[in-house]
Design an enzyme around this catalytic site. Structure first.
Site, short mmCIF file in Angstrom:
data_model
loop_
_atom_site.label_atom_id
_atom_site.label_comp_id
_atom_site.label_asym_id
_atom_site.label_seq_id
_atom_site.Cartn_x
_atom_site.Cartn_y
_atom_site.Cartn_z
N ASP A 192 9.35 1.40 -1.47
CA ASP A 192 9.35 0.70 -0.19
C ASP A 192 10.44 1.34 0.65
OD1 ASP A 192 9.31 -1.40 1.92
OD2 ASP A 192 8.15 -2.52 0.44
N HIS A 269 5.01 0.96 4.72
CA HIS A 269 6.23 0.70 3.95
C HIS A 269 6.75 1.98 3.29
CE1 HIS A 269 6.54 -3.71 4.20
NE2 HIS A 269 5.22 -3.73 4.19
N GLU A 325 0.64 -4.51 5.89
CA GLU A 325 1.56 -4.53 7.02
C GLU A 325 1.74 -3.17 7.70
OE1 GLU A 325 4.37 -8.33 5.98
OE2 GLU A 325 5.04 -6.39 5.20
#
Length: 751
Positions: A192, A269, A325
């Site tokens: 991440d 990410h 996301e």
């Protein structure tokens, strides 16, 4: 014997209750269990006899017993097993009614565990191990008969070493506890923005720089430039697992029946990757985005090279690629991405992401593996082989299952263990939310809206432990336990056998087990919690008090405005009040107050049940009780997800019609602030009054005095007290939203 035991227990009513069974506090609760009076002394069994396939498990049992006295004996044929002692026997195919079930019998002849597979034998063995760990007398085991199997095949926990690096010994300890409670999958979030945590020999910069950041704590790093530094520099904070370490960890977990699923984030990410390999970003520059450039062929070359090395380390059938996301704005303006979209006839950036996910899915399928992604991978279409992990509620899982995809449920509402588990005002900072133990236990992974013929696609449930605010492994333990024990029963035991009060009783025994294992678990709070039910017909409030303690007899309360003492009224049952009252309550242990005083304002006021008009709408995401929310007499609790806090993304502007002129002396409204998820106090709370509903005159304003620099939960009553009462039929309330986040209000109070 195994077939006979299955037949015997199959005709017994479930659950079987006996006085002896009440003392056998296994978690998760077995499917079928019968306990009888008596116990078997382990000293009589210096030999453990096992089928050749289970010899390694015999060794595992001796490790948990912490004894070198046991002698192990491999026995090929069942008739050659000793008549007494500890026996681990592989059930024959013609004996097995259910390939997922094991049987465990403890009587005067000793211990007999029979299982058709290694995995079921592991599960039965850890039942035996747990019996030893919870028994106060470690030298004996209680007489019982168990036939047991899992309700769901996938029973998962998640760790996030990307946000805060977790040492291998801690992960091994975590695996040990997972095994005791019958989890079988550990999802490791290895990459991440906060740091890349696994060695990739083809891309050394991932561990030379992308694994190291400028600040120890994620929040400090996030708020101060989000920079990566070279390993070896003075401020470097982070770490990574070598491939050798990861392989050893995989073997350690597999021995205890646990599969490790690696997560390599794609396509978002990935700030840490693009900081060291900026050519893979649409911009071509570091620190400009977190999404890979889908139109760049090198992106897929990179991912396939990384995954090739991961597949050699992790034999897991499932490989997680994230997929959540993504900020798709970069793709919308990137020449390479737009060119790819034209060539592949992709209509929008959602389909572009879907294309990227399908490429990874095809690659993994070509290697005999399966792709897992967060529910965003549904956007733009999903390939047939992918499994969805539903986190944004259950809707993604419902859509996926009804479309024929396998699903793992991990909704943030119930299974995000980075949420607060008790009153946030008493806890270390975390990202927000409120998920107490009982809420976890109440979850069931199969929503009713899934078609009957698609329910088999729900593989099970998983808890996630996002570690932005978990700076060390002790905090991870604190957030994981005992909530993970509740999830173990959600995944394992039949739905109809679940009972929270019974679970809570059994849990008392497991606090000792966790203490003995050195787990920094969350201790049950002495805080007094409350629920107030308003009866609109009787104009009364009924107050329910409780604590997380098993024994609620320590609650004392007052109704006269004075602080409670050990001599105050003892709470025994809910009580009713028909007049405005301030209730104060606290928990006492041996006559000493050990918890804070909670104050409960019981309001029986003029606005309850009146006509209300919203001049500006509430947020569709937080309607609570819709038009009834602010005038139903019910206060909100500690979370804006409790259906009593109504959310607004704009200013609050409501009008109350009393249907006749009323004398107004006090107007108040409660607001909540929790800045992490973007919940703020209003800048001001204004009250206006009118006789005709058109011409309003202001009668007062209350300014906010609460700082938005405090990240903790704050609940504040904005109260306007008039020097003399004002007459009017209509009351208008306005609250100014000046932060661009959420306003949450629970009740308009008028006297």
């Amino acid at each position: 014997m195994y077939s006979l035991l299955l037949s015997l227990l199959g005709i017994l009513l479930y659950p079987i209750i006996s006085e002896a069974q009440q003392q056998i506090d296994l978690i998760p609760k077995p499917w079928k269990m019968q306990a009888t009076v008596g116990s078997y002394p382990l000293a009589e069994s210096p030999i453990i006899a096992a089928s050749p396939e289970f010899m390694e498990l015999a060794t595992l049992y001796t490790e948990y017993q912490n004894s070198t006295k046991w002698k192990l004996k491999s026995v090929k044929k069942e008739r050659q097993f000793p008549k007494k002692g500890i026996r681990l026997i592989k059930a024959m195919a013609n004996e097995t009614r259910d390939s997922n079930a094991y049987s465990l019998q403890i009587d005067a002849s000793g211990v007999l565990l029979k299982a058709p597979t290694r995995q079921t034998a592991v599960e039965g063995l850890f039942t035996l191990i747990q019996l030893g760990l919870i028994n106060t007398n470690k030298q004996e085991l209680p007489f019982l008969q168990i036939v047991d199997k899992p309700n769901f095949a996938y029973r998962g926990m998640h760790l996030d070493p990307s946000r805060h690096f977790l040492p291998i010994p801690f992960i091994e300890k975590f695996i040990d506890v997972m095994a005791i409670y019958k989890f079988n999958n550990l999802h490791l979030h290895l990459t991440d923005a906060a740091g890349w945590r696994i060695e990739v020999k083809k891309y050394p910069a991932l561990t030379q720089k992308a694994a190291w950041r400028s600040h120890v704590k994620w929040k400090d790093w996030w708020n101060n430039g989000r920079q990566y530094v070279e390993q070896g520099t003075a401020n470097a904070s982070g770490g990574f697992y070598t491939q050798q370490q990861a392989q050893a960890l995989v073997a350690y977990a597999a021995r205890k029946g646990i599969n490790i699923i690696p997560e390599i984030e794609f396509p978002a990410h990935s700030e840490e990757v693009l900081a060291v390999y900026p050519a893979l970003a649409c911009s071509g520059h570091a620190y400009t985005q977190g999404e890979f450039c889908i139109g760049n062929p090198q992106t897929f070359e990179f991912m396939e090279n990384v995954l090739e090395e991961m597949l050699a380390i992790f034999p897991s059938e499932y490989i997680h690629i994230g997929g959540d996301e993504a900020d798709k704005r970069h793709w919308a303006t990137c020449a390479k991405c737009q060119s790819l979209m034209q060539r592949k006839n992709l209509k929008n950036v959602d389909e572009l992401q879907s294309y990227a996910i399908k490429q990874m899915d095809a690659y993994l399928q070509s290697k005999g593996r399966k792709l897992i992604g967060w529910d965003e991978i549904l956007e733009g279409g999903l390939s047939s082989g992918a499994t969805v992990m539903s986190w944004r509620g259950e809707q993604g899982g419902i859509l996926a299952a009804n479309a024929g995809h396998d699903v793992i449920m991990t909704p943030g509402s119930h299974l995000y263990f980075d949420s607060y588990q008790t009153d946030p005002r008493t806890q270390p900072e975390t990202i927000g939310g409120y998920t107490p133990l009982e809420k976890v236990y109440s979850y069931y992974p199969i929503p009713e809206s899934i078609s009957a013929d698609k329910k088999h696609h729900i593989l099970g449930a998983q808890a996630t432990l996002w570690a932005e605010y978990m700076n060390n492994y002790q905090q991870v333990e604190y957030m994981a336990f005992p909530r993970s024990l509740a999830l173990s029963e959600v995944n394992w035991s039949p739905k109809e056998s679940k009972n929270f009060e019974d679970f809570k009783r059994r849990l008392q025994t497991h606090y000792r087990l966790l203490q003995n294992l050195g787990i920094n678990y969350y201790r049950p709070s002495y805080n007094v919690a409350y629920q107030v039910d308003y009866n609109a017909h009787k104009y009364s409030n009924t107050v329910h008090l409780s604590t997380e303690q098993m024994d609620a007899s320590g609650i004392r309360y007052t109704l006269n405005g004075k602080k409670p003492t050990a001599q105050s009224i003892a709470y025994k049952a809910p009580f009713e009040r028909t007049i405005p009252t301030k209730v104060q309550a606290a928990y006492f242990l041996d006559s000493v107050q050990v918890g804070p005083i909670v104050e409960i304002e019981l309001d029986v006021h003029k606005a309850i049940g009146r006509r209300i008009h919203y001049n500006k709408p509430w947020s569709d995401n937080y309607p609570a009780q819709k038009e009834a929310t602010l005038i139903n007499g019910i206060k909100g609790g500690l979370t804006y997800q409790d259906q009593q806090w109504q959310g607004f993304l704009n200013d609050i502007d409501i009008t109350i019609d009393f249907e006749r002129r009323e004398e107004i002396s006090t107007v108040a409204m409660n607001f909540m602030q929790m800045t992490g998820p973007g919940v703020f106090m209003p800048a001001e709370f204004s009250v206006l009054i009118s006789d005709n509903g058109r011409d309003f005159r202001p009668i007062g304003t209350v300014k906010n005095e609460v700082s938005d620099q405090d990240p903790s939960l704050i609940i504040k009553r904005f109260e306007l007290n008039l020097p003399k009462s004002e007459p009017g039929r209509y009351l208008r309330i306005q609250a100014k939203n000046n932060k661009g986040g959420f306003l949450f209000a629970d009740e308009l109070i008028v006297y």
